[in-house]
Write an enzyme that holds these catalytic residues in place. Structure first.
Site, mmCIF file in Angstrom:
data_model
loop_
_atom_site.group_PDB
_atom_site.id
_atom_site.type_symbol
_atom_site.label_atom_id
_atom_site.label_comp_id
_atom_site.label_asym_id
_atom_site.label_seq_id
_atom_site.Cartn_x
_atom_site.Cartn_y
_atom_site.Cartn_z
ATOM 1 N N ASP A 13 0.878 -1.161 0.000
ATOM 2 C CA ASP A 13 0.000 0.000 0.000
ATOM 3 C C ASP A 13 0.925 1.224 0.000
ATOM 4 O OD1 ASP A 13 -2.325 1.636 0.469
ATOM 5 O OD2 ASP A 13 -1.682 1.786 2.561
ATOM 6 N N LEU A 14 0.391 2.393 -0.300
ATOM 7 C CA LEU A 14 1.253 3.587 -0.369
ATOM 8 C C LEU A 14 1.111 4.481 0.872
ATOM 9 C CD1 LEU A 14 3.109 5.528 -2.052
ATOM 10 C CD2 LEU A 14 0.998 6.552 -2.909
ATOM 11 N N ASP A 15 -0.069 5.090 0.999
ATOM 12 C CA ASP A 15 -0.280 6.076 2.063
ATOM 13 C C ASP A 15 -0.200 5.432 3.439
ATOM 14 O OD1 ASP A 15 -0.917 8.370 0.365
ATOM 15 O OD2 ASP A 15 -2.742 7.284 -0.139
ATOM 16 N N THR A 21 1.814 10.048 4.140
ATOM 17 C CA THR A 21 0.784 10.937 3.594
ATOM 18 C C THR A 21 -0.546 10.793 4.328
ATOM 19 O OG1 THR A 21 0.651 9.221 1.946
ATOM 20 C CG2 THR A 21 1.592 11.309 1.223
ATOM 21 N N LYS A 49 -8.977 5.453 6.326
ATOM 22 C CA LYS A 49 -7.709 4.992 5.764
ATOM 23 C C LYS A 49 -7.962 3.866 4.758
ATOM 24 C CE LYS A 49 -4.546 6.249 9.471
ATOM 25 N NZ LYS A 49 -3.722 5.746 10.587
ATOM 26 N N GLY A 50 -7.337 3.967 3.606
ATOM 27 C CA GLY A 50 -7.495 2.941 2.573
ATOM 28 C C GLY A 50 -8.780 3.082 1.760
ATOM 29 N N VAL A 51 -9.628 4.003 2.182
ATOM 30 C CA VAL A 51 -10.940 4.163 1.545
ATOM 31 C C VAL A 51 -10.851 5.235 0.449
ATOM 32 C CG1 VAL A 51 -13.327 4.884 2.015
ATOM 33 C CG2 VAL A 51 -12.123 3.415 3.645
ATOM 34 N N SER A 118 -2.706 0.667 -4.294
ATOM 35 C CA SER A 118 -3.191 1.820 -3.533
ATOM 36 C C SER A 118 -4.534 2.307 -4.056
ATOM 37 C CB SER A 118 -2.172 2.965 -3.654
ATOM 38 O OG SER A 118 -2.743 4.185 -3.245
ATOM 39 N N ALA A 119 -5.363 2.818 -3.142
ATOM 40 C CA ALA A 119 -6.651 3.380 -3.537
ATOM 41 C C ALA A 119 -6.501 4.793 -4.102
ATOM 42 C CB ALA A 119 -7.580 3.416 -2.329
ATOM 43 N N SER A 120 -5.296 5.335 -3.995
ATOM 44 C CA SER A 120 -5.128 6.756 -4.336
ATOM 45 C C SER A 120 -4.967 7.006 -5.824
ATOM 46 C CB SER A 120 -3.897 7.304 -3.612
ATOM 47 O OG SER A 120 -3.631 8.617 -4.062
ATOM 48 N N LYS A 121 -5.650 8.043 -6.284
ATOM 49 C CA LYS A 121 -5.486 8.475 -7.678
ATOM 50 C C LYS A 121 -4.213 9.302 -7.827
ATOM 51 C CE LYS A 121 -10.275 8.123 -8.928
ATOM 52 N NZ LYS A 121 -11.426 8.600 -9.616
ATOM 53 N N ASN A 122 -3.602 9.639 -6.715
ATOM 54 C CA ASN A 122 -2.369 10.440 -6.734
ATOM 55 C C ASN A 122 -1.118 9.575 -6.558
ATOM 56 O OD1 ASN A 122 -3.669 13.115 -6.800
ATOM 57 N ND2 ASN A 122 -4.428 12.561 -4.768
ATOM 58 N N LYS A 149 -11.111 -0.739 -1.511
ATOM 59 C CA LYS A 149 -10.869 -1.569 -0.329
ATOM 60 C C LYS A 149 -12.003 -1.301 0.665
ATOM 61 C CE LYS A 149 -5.886 -0.796 -0.839
ATOM 62 N NZ LYS A 149 -4.710 -0.120 -0.320
ATOM 63 N N GLU A 173 0.126 -3.232 4.676
ATOM 64 C CA GLU A 173 -1.018 -2.317 4.792
ATOM 65 C C GLU A 173 -1.055 -1.611 6.144
ATOM 66 O OE1 GLU A 173 -3.658 -0.767 3.980
ATOM 67 O OE2 GLU A 173 -3.945 -1.393 1.908
ATOM 68 N N ASP A 174 -1.514 -0.361 6.148
ATOM 69 C CA ASP A 174 -1.676 0.359 7.427
ATOM 70 C C ASP A 174 -3.146 0.560 7.757
ATOM 71 O OD1 ASP A 174 -2.169 2.295 5.375
ATOM 72 O OD2 ASP A 174 -1.950 3.843 6.905
HETATM 73 C C1 G6P Z 1 -5.510 5.926 0.270
HETATM 74 C C2 G6P Z 1 -5.668 6.658 1.578
HETATM 75 C C3 G6P Z 1 -7.039 7.236 1.745
HETATM 76 C C4 G6P Z 1 -7.417 8.041 0.512
HETATM 77 C C5 G6P Z 1 -7.375 7.158 -0.724
HETATM 78 C C6 G6P Z 1 -7.704 7.930 -1.994
HETATM 79 O O1 G6P Z 1 -6.069 4.676 0.365
HETATM 80 O O2 G6P Z 1 -5.391 5.790 2.659
HETATM 81 O O3 G6P Z 1 -7.052 8.037 2.893
HETATM 82 O O4 G6P Z 1 -8.707 8.587 0.648
HETATM 83 O O5 G6P Z 1 -6.065 6.618 -0.847
HETATM 84 O O6 G6P Z 1 -6.681 8.839 -2.244
HETATM 85 P P1 G6P Z 1 -6.713 10.026 -3.279
HETATM 86 O O7 G6P Z 1 -5.287 10.502 -3.298
HETATM 87 O O8 G6P Z 1 -7.128 9.455 -4.588
HETATM 88 O O9 G6P Z 1 -7.668 11.029 -2.780
HETATM 89 MG MG MG Z 2 -2.674 3.198 3.597
#
Ligand code: G6P
Ligand code: MG
Length: 224
Positions: A13-15, A21, A49-51, A118-122, A149, A173-174
């Site tokens: 996982d990333l964040d 972050t 977190k992770g959502v 990772s769930a993040s678009k960033n 997730k 994972e955190d």
């Molecule tokens: C990770 C973080 C979440 C965050 C999600 C979406 O899983 O743990 O806190 O909401 O990514 O990230 P984003 O950068 O796309 O908003």
């Molecule tokens: Mg995380």
């Protein structure tokens, strides 16, 4: 040479695992929640977190019993991301969490396949900022999955790309949602952070500094 079905692969996982972050997400969500007069503490944050971004905002609105127009919803999402990215902009390789680089280097040197899940678009932007992109054979992020997730889609896609079965994957994972996702898919779940919060994980570590070569060997030899 080991047979490929016994080969292990790692999914990070990333964040909150590779970089801290999670604290930037927390600050941005807290500001947003307070602007809507919804109370927001560390406890609520744990559940985010992770959502995904969209599900996180939905949860905050539910907690505050708020209903807003679609336009307002979209503008809040954009505002949260803008605020979050202002923090990310200041990131550099110094923001890699302790022990992460050593672990990635060891895994690379020993030819383990590595993916980001990772769930993040960033995610890609952040990996570039901290200079870690080249460690990952594959990156699966919030732009490539439709189910967030605790659904295991992101990790299953990672396995597919790495060419391994879910049972061969070891996931760092955190978040509670991420540990659930890994467990649902029969992967080995490794919680990074507070053991009390991540009690469903197969293994727990405070951080990567605890992951010595011997510990990593224990993980790769472990049968769930
Ligand atoms: C990770 C973080 C979440 C965050 C999600 C979406 O899983 O743990 O806190 O909401 O990514 O990230 P984003 O950068 O796309 O908003
Ligand atoms: Mg995380």
């Amino acid at each position: 040479m080991m047979k490929s079905q016994f080969k292990k692969a790692f999914i990070f996982d990333l964040d909150g695992v590779i970089v801290d972050t999670a604290k930037f997400h927390f600050l941005a969500w807290k500001n947003l929640a307070e602007s809507l007069e919804v109370s927001f503490s560390e406890e609520e944050n744990e559940q985010l977190k992770g959502v995904s971004r969209i599900n996180s905002l939905q949860k905050i609105l539910e907690w505050g019993n708020k209903s807003i127009s679609e336009d307002k919803f979209n503008s809040l999402m954009a505002q949260k991301n803008e605020e979050y990215l202002a923090f990310v902009d200041r990131m550099s390789p110094e923001d890699i969490l302790p022990g992460v680089l050593e672990t990635l280097t060891y895994l690379k040197e020993n030819n383990y396949p590595i993916a980001l899940g990772s769930a993040s678009k960033n995610a890609r932007h952040i990996l570039t900022k901290v200079g870690l992109t080249s460690y990952f054979d594959h990156i699966v992020d919030g732009n490539e999955v439709s189910k967030a997730k605790p659904d295991p889609e992101v990790f299953l896609k990672g396995c597919e790309l790495l060419g391994v079965e879910p049972e061969q994957a070891i996931v760092f994972e955190d978040s509670q949602a991420g540990i659930k996702a890994a467990n649902t898919a029969h992967m080995l779940s490794v919680g990074i952070g507070d053991k009390a919060v991540l009690s469903e994980a197969d293994f727990n570590f405070e951080g990567f500094t605890e992951l010595t070569e011997d510990t990593l060997k224990t993980l790769t030899n472990f049968k769930k």
